[in-house]
Enzyme design. Sequence first.
Site, short mmCIF file in Angstrom:
data_model
loop_
_atom_site.label_atom_id
_atom_site.label_comp_id
_atom_site.label_asym_id
_atom_site.label_seq_id
_atom_site.Cartn_x
_atom_site.Cartn_y
_atom_site.Cartn_z
N HIS A 35 0.84 -1.20 0.00
CA HIS A 35 0.00 0.00 0.00
C HIS A 35 0.88 1.25 0.00
O HIS A 35 1.27 1.73 1.05
CB HIS A 35 -0.90 0.01 1.23
CG HIS A 35 -1.88 -1.14 1.28
ND1 HIS A 35 -3.22 -0.98 1.04
CD2 HIS A 35 -1.69 -2.45 1.52
CE1 HIS A 35 -3.83 -2.16 1.14
NE2 HIS A 35 -2.92 -3.07 1.44
N GLY A 163 -10.33 3.68 7.96
CA GLY A 163 -10.74 2.31 8.27
C GLY A 163 -10.73 2.07 9.77
O GLY A 163 -11.67 1.49 10.33
N ASN A 192 -7.71 11.48 4.66
CA ASN A 192 -7.49 11.63 3.21
C ASN A 192 -8.74 11.38 2.38
O ASN A 192 -8.71 11.48 1.15
CB ASN A 192 -6.33 10.73 2.75
CG ASN A 192 -6.60 9.25 3.00
OD1 ASN A 192 -7.75 8.83 3.05
ND2 ASN A 192 -5.55 8.46 3.15
N HIS A 267 -4.22 3.09 -3.20
CA HIS A 267 -4.36 2.55 -1.84
C HIS A 267 -3.59 1.24 -1.68
O HIS A 267 -2.71 1.14 -0.82
CB HIS A 267 -5.83 2.35 -1.51
CG HIS A 267 -6.11 2.16 -0.05
ND1 HIS A 267 -5.58 1.12 0.68
CD2 HIS A 267 -6.85 2.88 0.81
CE1 HIS A 267 -5.99 1.22 1.93
NE2 HIS A 267 -6.76 2.28 2.04
N GLU A 416 -16.03 -5.63 25.11
CA GLU A 416 -15.17 -6.82 25.14
C GLU A 416 -13.98 -6.66 24.21
O GLU A 416 -12.86 -7.04 24.55
CB GLU A 416 -15.98 -8.07 24.76
CG GLU A 416 -17.15 -8.41 25.68
CD GLU A 416 -18.40 -7.58 25.38
OE1 GLU A 416 -18.41 -6.82 24.38
OE2 GLU A 416 -19.37 -7.68 26.16
N HIS A 478 -26.23 -16.97 25.10
CA HIS A 478 -25.16 -16.82 26.09
C HIS A 478 -24.42 -18.13 26.36
O HIS A 478 -23.52 -18.16 27.18
CB HIS A 478 -25.75 -16.30 27.42
CG HIS A 478 -26.16 -14.85 27.36
ND1 HIS A 478 -27.00 -14.35 26.40
CD2 HIS A 478 -25.82 -13.79 28.15
CE1 HIS A 478 -27.18 -13.05 26.60
NE2 HIS A 478 -26.48 -12.69 27.65
#
Lengths: 673, 673
Positions: A35, A163, A192, A267, A416, A478
């Site tokens: 990148h 991001g 940017n 990018h 978390e 759960h």
Amino acid sequence: MPLTERRLADPDHWSLASAIRALSMDAVEAANSGHPGMPMGMADVATVLWGKHLKFDASAPNWFDRDRFILSAGHGSMLIYSLLHLTGFEQMTLDQIRNFRQWGAITAGHPEYGHAEGVETTTGPLGQGIATSVGFAMAEAKMRAEFGEELCDHRTWVIAGDGCLMEGISQEAIALAGHLRLGRLIVLWDDNGITIDGKVSLSDSTDQIKRFEASGWRTLICDGHDAADIDRALTAAREDDGRPVLVACRTTIGYGSAKKGGTSGVHGSPLGADEIKATRLAYAWDHADFDIPDDIRARWLQIGQRGAAAREAWAARVDALPADQRDAFAARVSGEANPALAPAIAEVKRKASAETPKVATRKASEMVLAAVNPVLPETIGGSADLTGSNLTKTADLGVFDAQNRAGRYVYYGIREHGMAAAMNGLALHGGFRPYGGTFLCFTDYARGAMRLSALMGVPVVYVMTHDSIGLGEDGPTHQPVEHLAMLRATPNTWTFRPCDVVETAEAWELALSTDTTPSVLALSRQNLPTLRTEHRDENLTARGAYVLREASAAPQAILLATGSEVEIAVKAAAALEADGIPTRVVSVPCMELFRDQDDAYRAEVLPEGPVRVAIEAAVRQPWDWLLLGERGHWQRADFVGMTGFGASAPADRLYKEFGITPEDTVAKVKALL
Amino acid sequence: MPLTERRLADPDHWSLASAIRALSMDAVEAANSGHPGMPMGMADVATVLWGKHLKFDASAPNWFDRDRFILSAGHGSMLIYSLLHLTGFEQMTLDQIRNFRQWGAITAGHPEYGHAEGVETTTGPLGQGIATSVGFAMAEAKMRAEFGEELCDHRTWVIAGDGCLMEGISQEAIALAGHLRLGRLIVLWDDNGITIDGKVSLSDSTDQIKRFEASGWRTLICDGHDAADIDRALTAAREDDGRPVLVACRTTIGYGSAKKGGTSGVHGSPLGADEIKATRLAYAWDHADFDIPDDIRARWLQIGQRGAAAREAWAARVDALPADQRDAFAARVSGEANPALAPAIAEVKRKASAETPKVATRKASEMVLAAVNPVLPETIGGSADLTGSNLTKTADLGVFDAQNRAGRYVYYGIREHGMAAAMNGLALHGGFRPYGGTFLCFTDYARGAMRLSALMGVPVVYVMTHDSIGLGEDGPTHQPVEHLAMLRATPNTWTFRPCDVVETAEAWELALSTDTTPSVLALSRQNLPTLRTEHRDENLTARGAYVLREASAAPQAILLATGSEVEIAVKAAAALEADGIPTRVVSVPCMELFRDQDDAYRAEVLPEGPVRVAIEAAVRQPWDWLLLGERGHWQRADFVGMTGFGASAPADRLYKEFGITPEDTVAKVKALL
């Protein structure tokens, strides 16, 4: 201001920044992967930061009181590799830069902790850097409170992209940092306006300034290509008024590339030879690939030495400490296991074996922590808003918050993922062994950061209670069934599921002794009897699995189980013995550690011949290798556990309905004989 | 205003709300488990919402054009069960309320989709409700654009607590909702200042109003115990100005409990008989446990019928449609597989077998979507900012955004978790088959919502590309090794890892046909040859595993592989055959479906006798049952794959270094013979 004007206005800065840009373009081109746009866009900011503000000494990468620099936008890894190379970090040779993203190089695709000195934490999965930095800043504030500004007085600087800010974990991080008033945490946002898919406006309309202010941050804005304006902003950012700082750096991605600059085209792809040539021209950078002229190299090396005097002064202050204080400080930052741990654990084990309490293993964990926390000042506990359920807060810990940096317990809130990342930062910074709790099922929420604990080899401890359908009425949302499998499939993760107080103490001992592996303690909500009634100094849990109850004669059956199901195994064995079937019970508190034992020990615990039945209130997947043998040695085997999600009802009813009982176990054994 | 004054000021409202409170207290007490504080705190808001604003008809719980009500704070499940019971939802009998959280009851610990009509989505894991609601609101806006306000004209109402707002997923959700301008999404925030650990101020200082406004939301505040003020706020909230709406409802948790109201003590525990008695007195609710007086019951039942006329008018409008429009609408909302799917898939398969392209399976997926999207108007695609990598956007889909509701592609931004939850909402609302992409490794970020896809049985499709070390230079932060194990351990999840265009087409066919199971397509970055060169109409992937290449004689070895490693298996088999070792190759595109086959088929594919070696660039854990046999039939077996995390280098180099090659496979087979 057009690029040429900027270049002419500040040629000294320009040439320093150009070196970063050129190296980044060249390395990505050579690798044909990477990148380039981000390093090209943030080169000016990074040059001013490293050139004037960041406290570091390239000759001593691990100096404790350095500022921490975290590239949260890890895909722009060539930015940090360029900086490390140019400022003279010994490991970061030009050869490493040339071998960017190649086998054996320390210039990994994304910055990886443990590869190159100067990389403080692994980044790449977006948002992790900014969230981990909260832990770094917590650690700094806390060490400063404990040892004084003389020994600890530094900042945490983060470069984050859009991001990072879009990922949910960033919200957990910024809310926590604002609440804790971590005024020495400074996030430089590479503003940017571009993501991989195109303009940020395709997917986001957030007013980030307002968002950060809503979480108690101070905000600044600068022109990310104007060295003076950057310097002004970073100078202002260094003032600590209690609020963490966001600096929005307005930049152009791929700055200087006429065809691709300011677009997503730069990018994640190399520029290509022609565009690199044109961009070099625009930079007035008339040097060969990977070539840095001597004068520019010399100036960068000077920057690498900027912090040497400060480091020497710091070392002198450490040396001047009274011996006991110096030793205490050294012990804290060493990361080594505390010698006070073993006796504290032994005492818990001895007492439990004698008194045989019937308690949940989450309660057992609290008993261990009550013994350990007073003698291990490096522990820092917490929970994601389940303190009374996880039982992670022992007496006298005190609460670490904006007012009390001496406190050793963190109310992480319902965060978390942010908690796990902060724990990584606390451990990486040095000085702390963090642990934190939630329900085992919510491992799902923390996964991104837990994987990085494993990948980095950071010895944090996850206290995961309510570890099966045994939690009862809360129901399947759960009740973990696949989570033990998920954790056991993850490399370099110790998944402990202890059966009583003794195994819980042994698991904690291992978790607090290692400096290479994160641990997960899967703990019951429901009460369990003490099964290790005979004290042994040896840590049997370190073997991973061991014979808990021997058969009355040569075993015809072996029952394997973990945690709350070991009690079921013991009862089933008694019933089988009563029916004349000699049965051995093997407790398996940690499969990973059993896998590490030698063949002889494993064969001793699990000899061929007897039928094998494993019992665990979860899916079978991780058990097959134990049941069936790693290389397919013949076994007659079966499994007592779950095949689907759980249900809402009292725990006893669930165990019965799902067929996880001594009676079911006995029936399965008999069917195999 | 003191409680008594409120009671006397508006006795009609008071008695309705008291019915909710009493049922909630009584049910939690009877179960000796649950969260009474939230229903007691939000009873007034819920009464006004259901009494005056929510569009619904209790006699037709699944009426398509109803408002959707989502209890994001799912622990307060007795709130929705009380409302469903009181308004006359047939399933929600008093018996179900009495059996709250008991085996076999539809009154699960947390609201579960598929248990009780009126529960639109499963909640409990915090933040999921608010994030799923974004998908509901997207679906509504899109169906409205497609079929007109006559057929689709409703709102999505959410009750969320502090926990929902602290979870990172909430940020992804509110940013996406604000960006998409979902003006009919209304979140009622139970702003009670309490979490399980105590006061919100222990862990959070966020200015939520400012935070939501930063994401483009409209905000309102009301006194959550003042019916008139609530009514004012909800009336205002119903105006759609393009901004989603947050209503901060200032409430007291456990309202009316003198001893526990306003504290965390009433969050997750029964009040106890004495405190219930005292609270009944405060409410002036002089009725026995679970008893609702006839007059109050009658008024609640009237509320349940409020929407009947609107529903009948809607049904009349549907009936009045031209037959083709009516059929199109019915087909869209039915959720059944589209008959146009099979021929489109067959054509892709036939073409691929004939032309044998060498493409990555992510590209294969794009080829399938290019054939499917034009004939399946119900698909809605997207990616978490990796469109060009996931290859999820086909020509002519158009972009779904604030301006263009007709678009069928969503730029979800860097929000994997929010995307997964939104997909759940799109599917649950009806009218859509959503799919969305990211890298397989970032399954970690989306786990919370992906687990709910499986638990609810929602047929969303996860397009997970870059599925192994085969992605190369990005390195271990992006290279999944444990994720296939994690997905396969998760109940009710189809994990497809196709080896070529044909298997990819078959996987898509299955994923778009089921209405009970989410699918994950694990797809390669790197190019792979077409291995299914002979066209078969039959969907072989539906078998889970099948003989791809038969041995030249009775097999001495069987190689099993998935995805990119099937090519390695085929090459290894050729080498073994050349050495005189008859070798069968079994492709295993979906282990779950193979598990579902009958014993005869499985024995046919994997007979006893030959050695077995499996090849997958991931950890071995999920393979043992296939290698070793489910009940321990004797096998000689081995595995070619990963034991740790990957590394940064070109893919070919990584496969070689990690020993995942035809040569390594041949060697392992020979060692077993």
